[in-house]
Design a protein around this motif. Structure first.
Motif, PDB file in Angstrom:
ATOM      1  N   VAL A  69       0.818  -1.203   0.000  1.00 44.90           N
ATOM      2  CA  VAL A  69       0.000   0.000   0.000  1.00 44.90           C
ATOM      3  C   VAL A  69       0.862   1.268   0.000  1.00 44.90           C
ATOM      4  O   VAL A  69       1.952   1.300   0.572  1.00 44.90           O
ATOM      5  N   VAL A  70       0.359   2.300  -0.653  1.00 47.35           N
ATOM      6  CA  VAL A  70       0.936   3.642  -0.564  1.00 47.35           C
ATOM      7  C   VAL A  70       0.199   4.377   0.546  1.00 47.35           C
ATOM      8  O   VAL A  70      -1.040   4.385   0.582  1.00 47.35           O
ATOM      9  N   ARG A  71       0.930   4.997   1.466  1.00 47.88           N
ATOM     10  CA  ARG A  71       0.320   5.666   2.611  1.00 47.88           C
ATOM     11  C   ARG A  71       0.541   7.175   2.546  1.00 47.88           C
ATOM     12  O   ARG A  71       1.370   7.666   1.765  1.00 47.88           O
ATOM     13  N   SER A  72      -0.146   7.879   3.431  1.00 47.16           N
ATOM     14  CA  SER A  72       0.018   9.333   3.526  1.00 47.16           C
ATOM     15  C   SER A  72       1.224   9.708   4.368  1.00 47.16           C
ATOM     16  O   SER A  72       1.708  10.844   4.303  1.00 47.16           O
ATOM     17  N   GLU A  73       1.725   8.775   5.185  1.00 43.27           N
ATOM     18  CA  GLU A  73       2.937   8.995   5.967  1.00 43.27           C
ATOM     19  C   GLU A  73       3.565   7.642   6.271  1.00 43.27           C
ATOM     20  O   GLU A  73       2.898   6.605   6.199  1.00 43.27           O
ATOM     21  N   TYR A  74       4.863   7.665   6.619  1.00 39.71           N
ATOM     22  CA  TYR A  74       5.606   6.416   6.813  1.00 39.71           C
ATOM     23  C   TYR A  74       6.446   6.474   8.089  1.00 39.71           C
ATOM     24  O   TYR A  74       7.683   6.496   8.042  1.00 39.71           O
ATOM     25  N   PRO A  75       5.814   6.444   9.259  1.00 34.41           N
ATOM     26  CA  PRO A  75       6.607   6.375  10.488  1.00 34.41           C
ATOM     27  C   PRO A  75       7.321   5.036  10.588  1.00 34.41           C
ATOM     28  O   PRO A  75       6.771   3.998  10.196  1.00 34.41           O
ATOM     29  N   ILE A  76       8.530   5.054  11.098  1.00 34.75           N
ATOM     30  CA  ILE A  76       9.307   3.819  11.144  1.00 34.75           C
ATOM     31  C   ILE A  76       8.653   2.798  12.070  1.00 34.75           C
ATOM     32  O   ILE A  76       8.779   1.587  11.863  1.00 34.75           O
TER      33      ILE A  76
END
Length: 295
Positions: free
Chosen positions: A86-93
């Motif tokens: 999926v492509v997300r709106s943000e990518y926190p580790i």
């Protein structure tokens, strides 16, 4: 450097046999999005989760995983924003770390998994160990510098404009590792390149979110890692001789963990050892797993 037809034809037998062991493809939901997995080996056995680096994907392990699957269930995931996930709106580790554990559960691994992470994936693996302290059997981190990009590097990357390419061959010919390294086995590079692209109907593009860096930034920088003192599992740090990490920096990284990591050097390897020293990498991984399991 990308392979020609002649050099691909000259791929050694171990490589052609490995990639002929096609993975089982699965999906698991994490935080409301689908995460794509490739799986090898017998389900319901002790296992390993392989975590790729930035802008890469699970196919980078296609020639490595089958060589580990003789003794373990092996699961490689596409972190969100990469590959077929999926492509997300943000990518926190922390979200990526949770995806790793979701992949272990959905991939058919019995018991606590071992987590192997390359480059950015090594940082993710470390967060898995701290965030899921009691659920991990061991961590193997490959040439991860544990340093954020400079402000100048961030600005330079943000200025890049993604483009579509007219044909699959055209885009594959442009495949490069980041950072670039002097030696790439051509048959490995070609296979990975072909697994790294998709046809949008209006041209061929790379399989990662081109806006990922911007989505990871907070106030112009990538948030730093939290403390790794909470990692309970044993940690092996693999420093690549020709990679990004000096011997001094490797010792500093080893000391970040409450129980300092063991550091080994992979001779003659660049930052992407699956691309130039795959068999020594496999031997190192096999040795570590065997030693931990014999205790």
């Amino acid at each position: 450097m990308v392979a020609t037809a002649e050099s691909v034809a000259a791929a050694p037998g171990w490589f052609t046999e490995a990639i002929a062991e096609l993975p089982e493809h699965r999906e698991v939901e994490s935080a409301g999005g689908a995460i794509h997995l490739r799986c090898w080996g017998r389900t319901g056995t002790p296992g390993v989760v392989l975590v790729h680096g930035g802008s890469a994907h699970s196919g980078w392990w296609d020639h490595i995983a089958p060589l580990l699957a003789t003794t373990h269930r092996v699961v490689a995931l596409d972190l969100s924003g990469h590959g077929d996930s999926v492509v997300r709106s943000e990518y926190p580790i922390e979200g990526w770390a949770d995806e790793v554990m979701a992949a272990a559960a959905a991939g058919g691994i019995a018991g606590r998994p071992y987590i192997v992470g390359h480059s950015m994936g090594g940082r993710v693996a470390a967060v898995v160990g701290a965030r899921h302290r009691e659920s991990v059997a061991g961590l193997i981190i490959i040439d991860s510098p544990f340093q954020e990009p400079s402000g100048e590097s961030i600005v330079r990357q943000l200025r890049r404009t993604p483009k579509a390419h007219p044909t699959r061959n055209d885009i594959c010919a442009r495949f490069r590792t980041v950072p670039e390294q002097s030696v790439l086995l051509p048959y490995v590079a070609r296979h990975v390149a072909e697994e790294s692209v998709r046809d949008t109907g209006e041209g061929w593009v790379w399989k990662f979110d081109p806006d990922m860096l911007r989505k990871r930034l907070e106030q112009g920088r990538i948030p730093p890692l939290g403390s790794l003192r909470g990692v309970a599992a044993p940690v092996l740090y693999i420093r690549c001789e020709r990679g990004l990490v000096t011997p001094e920096r490797a010792r500093e990284i080893a000391a970040l963990f409450e129980r300092p990591a063991t550091v080994v050097e992979l001779s003659a390897a660049g930052h992407h050892p699956m691309m130039d020293q795959p068999l020594p990498l496999v031997a190192t991984l096999r040795t570590a797993l065997a030693q931990w399991e014999s205790r």
